[in-house]
Design a protein around this motif. Structure first.
Motif, mmCIF file in Angstrom:
data_model
loop_
_atom_site.group_PDB
_atom_site.id
_atom_site.type_symbol
_atom_site.label_atom_id
_atom_site.label_comp_id
_atom_site.label_asym_id
_atom_site.label_seq_id
_atom_site.Cartn_x
_atom_site.Cartn_y
_atom_site.Cartn_z
ATOM 1 N N LEU A 57 15.501 10.123 2.466
ATOM 2 C CA LEU A 57 16.140 9.520 1.293
ATOM 3 C C LEU A 57 15.123 9.347 0.165
ATOM 4 N N PRO A 58 15.592 9.312 -1.083
ATOM 5 C CA PRO A 58 14.662 9.124 -2.206
ATOM 6 C C PRO A 58 14.040 7.728 -2.176
ATOM 7 N N LEU A 59 12.768 7.661 -2.573
ATOM 8 C CA LEU A 59 12.077 6.387 -2.644
ATOM 9 C C LEU A 59 12.566 5.588 -3.845
ATOM 10 N N LEU A 60 12.460 4.277 -3.743
ATOM 11 C CA LEU A 60 12.881 3.385 -4.816
ATOM 12 C C LEU A 60 11.700 2.944 -5.672
ATOM 13 N N VAL A 61 10.535 3.534 -5.442
ATOM 14 C CA VAL A 61 9.333 3.230 -6.230
ATOM 15 C C VAL A 61 8.811 4.524 -6.848
ATOM 16 N N GLU A 62 8.069 4.377 -7.933
ATOM 17 C CA GLU A 62 7.530 5.527 -8.657
ATOM 18 C C GLU A 62 6.444 6.233 -7.843
ATOM 19 N N ASP A 63 6.324 7.544 -8.052
ATOM 20 C CA ASP A 63 5.316 8.340 -7.358
ATOM 21 C C ASP A 63 3.896 7.840 -7.614
ATOM 22 N N ASP A 64 3.627 7.341 -8.838
ATOM 23 C CA ASP A 64 2.269 6.879 -9.138
ATOM 24 C C ASP A 64 1.905 5.653 -8.287
ATOM 25 N N LEU A 65 2.881 4.807 -7.970
ATOM 26 C CA LEU A 65 2.609 3.671 -7.081
ATOM 27 C C LEU A 65 2.326 4.152 -5.658
ATOM 28 N N VAL A 66 3.064 5.145 -5.224
ATOM 29 C CA VAL A 66 2.832 5.706 -3.886
ATOM 30 C C VAL A 66 1.413 6.254 -3.807
ATOM 31 N N GLU A 67 1.012 7.007 -4.805
ATOM 32 C CA GLU A 67 -0.330 7.595 -4.803
ATOM 33 C C GLU A 67 -1.420 6.532 -4.850
ATOM 34 N N LYS A 68 -1.159 5.429 -5.497
ATOM 35 C CA LYS A 68 -2.152 4.366 -5.655
ATOM 36 C C LYS A 68 -2.293 3.485 -4.413
ATOM 37 N N TYR A 69 -1.181 3.297 -3.664
ATOM 38 C CA TYR A 69 -1.186 2.310 -2.581
ATOM 39 C C TYR A 69 -0.892 2.861 -1.188
ATOM 40 N N LYS A 70 -0.710 4.168 -1.053
ATOM 41 C CA LYS A 70 -0.408 4.703 0.277
ATOM 42 C C LYS A 70 -1.618 4.566 1.205
ATOM 43 N N LYS A 71 -1.361 4.778 2.498
ATOM 44 C CA LYS A 71 -2.405 4.702 3.509
ATOM 45 C C LYS A 71 -3.573 5.617 3.127
ATOM 46 N N GLY A 72 -4.780 5.110 3.296
ATOM 47 C CA GLY A 72 -5.968 5.907 3.005
ATOM 48 C C GLY A 72 -6.511 5.733 1.597
ATOM 49 N N THR A 73 -5.812 4.958 0.764
ATOM 50 C CA THR A 73 -6.295 4.706 -0.603
ATOM 51 C C THR A 73 -7.045 3.385 -0.642
ATOM 52 N N LYS A 74 -7.684 3.140 -1.765
ATOM 53 C CA LYS A 74 -8.339 1.855 -2.010
ATOM 54 C C LYS A 74 -8.285 1.598 -3.506
ATOM 55 N N PRO A 75 -8.532 0.361 -3.927
ATOM 56 C CA PRO A 75 -8.448 0.073 -5.367
ATOM 57 C C PRO A 75 -9.441 0.917 -6.165
ATOM 58 N N GLU A 76 -8.922 1.591 -7.187
ATOM 59 C CA GLU A 76 -9.770 2.412 -8.058
ATOM 60 C C GLU A 76 -10.008 1.729 -9.398
ATOM 61 N N ALA A 77 -9.103 0.805 -9.743
ATOM 62 C CA ALA A 77 -9.197 0.068 -11.007
ATOM 63 C C ALA A 77 -8.441 -1.237 -10.838
ATOM 64 N N PRO A 78 -8.758 -2.246 -11.640
ATOM 65 C CA PRO A 78 -8.028 -3.510 -11.537
ATOM 66 C C PRO A 78 -6.546 -3.332 -11.853
ATOM 67 N N ILE A 79 -5.723 -4.102 -11.165
ATOM 68 C CA ILE A 79 -4.287 -4.101 -11.453
ATOM 69 C C ILE A 79 -4.060 -4.930 -12.720
ATOM 70 N N SER A 80 -3.116 -4.493 -13.542
ATOM 71 C CA SER A 80 -2.773 -5.248 -14.753
ATOM 72 C C SER A 80 -1.722 -6.302 -14.410
ATOM 73 N N GLU A 81 -1.591 -7.273 -15.279
ATOM 74 C CA GLU A 81 -0.554 -8.304 -15.106
ATOM 75 C C GLU A 81 0.831 -7.655 -15.068
ATOM 76 N N LYS A 82 1.033 -6.654 -15.907
ATOM 77 C CA LYS A 82 2.328 -5.961 -15.969
ATOM 78 C C LYS A 82 2.633 -5.257 -14.645
ATOM 79 N N GLU A 83 1.659 -4.551 -14.088
ATOM 80 C CA GLU A 83 1.882 -3.858 -12.814
ATOM 81 C C GLU A 83 2.113 -4.852 -11.689
ATOM 82 N N LEU A 84 1.375 -5.951 -11.698
ATOM 83 C CA LEU A 84 1.549 -6.975 -10.676
ATOM 84 C C LEU A 84 2.959 -7.561 -10.733
ATOM 85 N N GLU A 85 3.444 -7.861 -11.934
ATOM 86 C CA GLU A 85 4.803 -8.388 -12.084
ATOM 87 C C GLU A 85 5.836 -7.366 -11.613
#
Length: 151
Positions: A57-85
Motif C-alpha cells: 500500500l502507498p505510504l502516508l509520509v513523504e519519501d524525503d522523511l523515509v530517506e531521512k529516518y529509515k533504518k540505517g540512517t542517522k541525523p545529518e542536520a538539525p530538525i526544524s521546528e516546522k518538521e518537528l511539528e
C-alpha cells in the motif's frame, strides 16, 4: 487488532518532546549516534514501512522523511521546528489512518520480512505487534537521551 497501546506510546513521546527545547531535541548525547528527533522520526517512518509498504500500500509520509529516518540512517542536520511539528501531526494521524484501514480491510497481502531483531513478520497483525515493541524501545532510548541533554 488494537493499536491503542501504540497511540499511548506516541502520546508519551510527544509529551517528552514538548518538555524540551529544539536544541535539546537535536543534541546527540555522548554514547549515542542519534538524537531524540531522529528516534521520533524513525518510529513514524518504520511503522509506515512495516505496515503499509510490506502490504503493498502507498505510504502516508513523504519519501524525503523515509530517506531521512529509515533504518540505517542517522541525523545529518538539525530538525526544524516546522518538521518537528509535522512529525507530531503525522505520528497521530498515521495511526488514525492505520486504525481505519484495518477496519475497512485494506491489508490484503503482506511481503514477509525479517527485522534486525531477527523476528520474521508474515502478516499485518505481526507487523503491528512488532511495531509496538519497536516504538517502546525507541521511546526508551529517547527517555535516556532526555536525561543526558537536560543535565
Amino acid at each position: 487488532m488494537d493499536i491503542n497501546h501504540i497511540i499511548k506510546t506516541r502520546e508519551n513521546f510527544i509529551n517528552l518532546i514538548n518538555g524540551l527545547s529544539l536544541d535539546q531535541i537535536n543534541q546527540i548525547p555522548k554514547g549515542f549516534n542519534n538524537n531524540i528527533a531522529w528516534n521520533f522520526g524513525h518510529i513514524v517512518v518504520t511503522q509506515q514501512i512495516i505496515c503499509y509498504k510490506l502490504s503493498g500500500l502507498p505510504l502516508l509520509v513523504e519519501d524525503d522523511l523515509v530517506e531521512k529516518y529509515k533504518k540505517g540512517t542517522k541525523p545529518e542536520a538539525p530538525i526544524s521546528e516546522k518538521e518537528l511539528e509535522n512529525l507530531k501531526i503525522l505520528a497521530l494521524s498515521c495511526l488514525e489512518n492505520l486504525k481505519n484501514d484495518l477496519l475497512i480491510g485494506s491489508f490484503k497481502e503482506f511481503k514477509e520480512y525479517t527485522t534486525s531483531f531477527g523476528v520474521t513478520l508474515t502478516s499485518i497483525k505481526e507487523a503491528i505487534e512488532f511495531n509496538s515493541i519497536h516504538e517502546g524501545m525507541h521511546l526508551g532510548y529517547a527517555m535516556a537521551q532526555r536525561r543526558l541533554v537536560t543535565q
